[in-house]
Design a protein around this motif. Sequence first.
Motif, PDB file in Angstrom:
ATOM      1  N   MET A   1       0.802  -1.164   0.049  1.00 17.74           N
ATOM      2  CA  MET A   1       0.130  -0.078   0.047  1.00 17.74           C
ATOM      3  C   MET A   1       0.795   1.292   0.059  1.00 17.74           C
ATOM      4  O   MET A   1       0.591   2.399  -0.304  1.00 17.74           O
ATOM      5  CB  MET A   1      -0.981   0.094   1.329  1.00 17.74           C
ATOM      6  N   ASN A   4       0.370   5.008  -2.308  1.00 20.27           N
ATOM      7  CA  ASN A   4      -0.812   5.279  -2.490  1.00 20.27           C
ATOM      8  C   ASN A   4      -1.434   6.487  -1.653  1.00 20.27           C
ATOM      9  O   ASN A   4      -1.338   6.024  -0.229  1.00 20.27           O
ATOM     10  CB  ASN A   4      -1.927   4.067  -2.550  1.00 20.27           C
ATOM     11  N   GLN A   5      -2.174   7.317  -2.134  1.00 20.01           N
ATOM     12  CA  GLN A   5      -2.753   8.342  -1.299  1.00 20.01           C
ATOM     13  C   GLN A   5      -3.916   7.829  -0.741  1.00 20.01           C
ATOM     14  O   GLN A   5      -4.999   7.113  -1.398  1.00 20.01           O
ATOM     15  CB  GLN A   5      -3.136   9.655  -2.111  1.00 20.01           C
ATOM     16  N   LEU A   6      -4.212   7.875   0.706  1.00 16.52           N
ATOM     17  CA  LEU A   6      -5.533   7.498   1.124  1.00 16.52           C
ATOM     18  C   LEU A   6      -6.423   8.306   0.980  1.00 16.52           C
ATOM     19  O   LEU A   6      -6.338   9.501   0.606  1.00 16.52           O
ATOM     20  CB  LEU A   6      -5.427   7.387   2.752  1.00 16.52           C
ATOM     21  N   THR A  61     -15.686   3.912   6.226  1.00 11.68           N
ATOM     22  CA  THR A  61     -14.613   2.875   5.704  1.00 11.68           C
ATOM     23  C   THR A  61     -15.009   1.703   6.307  1.00 11.68           C
ATOM     24  O   THR A  61     -15.604   1.388   7.567  1.00 11.68           O
ATOM     25  CB  THR A  61     -13.078   3.287   5.733  1.00 11.68           C
ATOM     26  N   ASN A  96     -10.917  -1.013   0.976  1.00 16.03           N
ATOM     27  CA  ASN A  96      -9.664  -1.318   0.014  1.00 16.03           C
ATOM     28  C   ASN A  96      -9.637  -2.722  -0.476  1.00 16.03           C
ATOM     29  O   ASN A  96      -9.169  -3.541   0.511  1.00 16.03           O
ATOM     30  CB  ASN A  96      -8.489  -0.835   0.541  1.00 16.03           C
ATOM     31  N   GLU A 104      -5.586  -2.749   6.324  1.00 20.05           N
ATOM     32  CA  GLU A 104      -5.356  -2.417   5.213  1.00 20.05           C
ATOM     33  C   GLU A 104      -6.928  -2.339   4.403  1.00 20.05           C
ATOM     34  O   GLU A 104      -6.890  -1.255   3.771  1.00 20.05           O
ATOM     35  CB  GLU A 104      -4.534  -3.495   4.548  1.00 20.05           C
ATOM     36  N   LYS A 107      -8.495   0.949   4.890  1.00 24.39           N
ATOM     37  CA  LYS A 107      -7.933   2.276   4.241  1.00 24.39           C
ATOM     38  C   LYS A 107      -7.988   2.287   2.944  1.00 24.39           C
ATOM     39  O   LYS A 107      -6.897   2.028   2.053  1.00 24.39           O
ATOM     40  CB  LYS A 107      -6.350   2.364   4.765  1.00 24.39           C
ATOM     41  N   VAL A 109      -7.846   3.821  -0.941  1.00 22.54           N
ATOM     42  CA  VAL A 109      -6.940   4.694  -1.471  1.00 22.54           C
ATOM     43  C   VAL A 109      -7.556   5.277  -2.929  1.00 22.54           C
ATOM     44  O   VAL A 109      -8.169   4.711  -3.418  1.00 22.54           O
ATOM     45  CB  VAL A 109      -5.531   4.121  -1.915  1.00 22.54           C
ATOM     46  N   GLY A 112      -8.156   3.642  -6.417  1.00 22.64           N
ATOM     47  CA  GLY A 112      -7.738   2.161  -5.905  1.00 22.64           C
ATOM     48  C   GLY A 112      -9.149   1.295  -6.462  1.00 22.64           C
ATOM     49  O   GLY A 112     -10.139   1.625  -7.082  1.00 22.64           O
ATOM     50  N   TYR A 114     -11.897  -1.096  -4.994  1.00 23.34           N
ATOM     51  CA  TYR A 114     -12.802  -0.931  -3.617  1.00 23.34           C
ATOM     52  C   TYR A 114     -13.640  -2.298  -3.793  1.00 23.34           C
ATOM     53  O   TYR A 114     -14.241  -2.677  -4.925  1.00 23.34           O
ATOM     54  CB  TYR A 114     -13.634   0.004  -3.702  1.00 23.34           C
TER      55      TYR A 114
END
Length: 126
Positions: A1, A4-6, A61, A96, A104, A107, A109, A112, A114
């Motif tokens: 991970m 990668n920007q959350l 999330t 994620n 993980e 979170k 990104v 990303g 999903y």
Amino acid sequence: MGKNQLMGEEDLHYLGIKVVYKDLIDRGYEVLNVRKEMDIDPQILARYNGELLFIVVRTATYPNMGVLTPRVAARVKHHAAKHKAICYFASVGIANADGETDEEMGKPVVNGEYYINYKGLLPFPH
């Protein structure tokens, strides 16, 4: 991970709205307006079978789901009564898909993959 920007709160909120919007279109609803601002409720105005719908979308999330607070529900119901609209709530959970652990998966990104947990529109509690 690593790099990668959350997703931030706004990214998450907007993704949840897009999930609900696509579902409404797929089911034949007429979407009249979409507001993605986090401080505006309802997010979606739609029409179905001649009835006006106010739809509040909340996104969280993994492992959580979006929650409708009593304060928001009361405010939207009051506004809806003036317009003879029916209120619905759309709770969305985003995970994620590349996450291998619960931490993980919680979170997501930006841009990303999903997993989406969405069970459709729920009537407002009375």
